[in-house]
Scaffold this active site. Sequence first.
Site, PDB file in Angstrom:
ATOM      1  N   CYS A 106       0.812  -1.340  -0.047  1.00 41.57           N
ATOM      2  CA  CYS A 106      -0.053  -0.013  -0.074  1.00 41.57           C
ATOM      3  C   CYS A 106       0.818   1.060  -0.046  1.00 41.57           C
ATOM      4  O   CYS A 106       1.682   1.550  -1.170  1.00 41.57           O
ATOM      5  CB  CYS A 106      -1.068  -0.295   1.187  1.00 41.57           C
ATOM      6  SG  CYS A 106      -2.397   1.195   1.036  1.00 41.57           S
ATOM      7  N   HIS A 143      -3.695  -4.982   0.362  1.00 41.63           N
ATOM      8  CA  HIS A 143      -3.017  -5.275   1.695  1.00 41.63           C
ATOM      9  C   HIS A 143      -3.195  -6.817   1.685  1.00 41.63           C
ATOM     10  O   HIS A 143      -4.235  -7.457   2.335  1.00 41.63           O
ATOM     11  CB  HIS A 143      -3.981  -4.901   2.695  1.00 41.63           C
ATOM     12  CG  HIS A 143      -3.605  -3.167   3.130  1.00 41.63           C
ATOM     13  ND1 HIS A 143      -2.488  -2.801   3.900  1.00 41.63           N
ATOM     14  CD2 HIS A 143      -4.319  -2.503   2.624  1.00 41.63           C
ATOM     15  CE1 HIS A 143      -2.741  -1.440   3.834  1.00 41.63           C
ATOM     16  NE2 HIS A 143      -3.697  -1.190   3.138  1.00 41.63           N
ATOM     17  N   GLU A 150      -1.733  -8.963   3.629  1.00 42.44           N
ATOM     18  CA  GLU A 150      -1.629  -9.351   4.966  1.00 42.44           C
ATOM     19  C   GLU A 150      -3.003  -9.386   5.644  1.00 42.44           C
ATOM     20  O   GLU A 150      -3.168 -10.027   6.685  1.00 42.44           O
ATOM     21  CB  GLU A 150      -0.946  -8.288   5.795  1.00 42.44           C
ATOM     22  CG  GLU A 150      -1.276  -6.831   6.132  1.00 42.44           C
ATOM     23  CD  GLU A 150      -1.294  -6.027   4.993  1.00 42.44           C
ATOM     24  OE1 GLU A 150      -1.545  -4.787   5.399  1.00 42.44           O
ATOM     25  OE2 GLU A 150      -0.896  -6.415   3.921  1.00 42.44           O
TER      26      GLU A 150
END
Length: 207
Positions: free
Chosen positions: A88, A185, A187
């Site tokens: 990001c 993202h 994650e």
Amino acid sequence: MIYLVDNTIDGQGASPGEIRSALERLRPDTEIVVERFDEVSNDRVRELNPTHIFLSGQSHPWEMYSEESLVGVYDVIRNPIRPILGVCGGHQQMAIALGVPVGLMERIGPGEGYEGAKRERGFLPIDTESSLLFQYLPQNLTVWHSHCDEVKELPAGFRLTASNETCRIQAMEHQSEPLYGVQFHPELFDEAHPDGKTILENFLNIS
């Protein structure tokens, strides 16, 4: 060992903690060293000798970061000695370090900064091209997004590896250096949306 660059000011953003949490789930026996962006340098990278480097999202618009505070991390990006994944804001930071503009996707209402700006947020689709990051995945993925800014053009030597209708440069990678950037993202994944997990695992398998 994994080196995670915390791009937040005074720890105000969630990105570094979310990346660390995901990495701890994927690599529970691997040490993760987290340091602020203004403490980063290639000398420090050589000292720590990590296998991989992550650049987290930021907490404030990039114009609020002094050029002096970013000198070290820019050198790490421009002269990579380990695989680097910008997430990001870290993806945007990579572009800025390499001389490419970053700005709002679109202003759709009155205001300054992110107020009145178009925002991409939630689990949304992207279309991918061939890349080590997207191995074992279908061409159309669903990943978590949360951003108003975007990279406006590819840096020299990079190729586009993912896009969607809202943001053209969703992912990019250098054609000869171990530099990878994703606007989304990875994650933040769950059982219904596991593609981000595979992306992280793919990056951690790059040597």
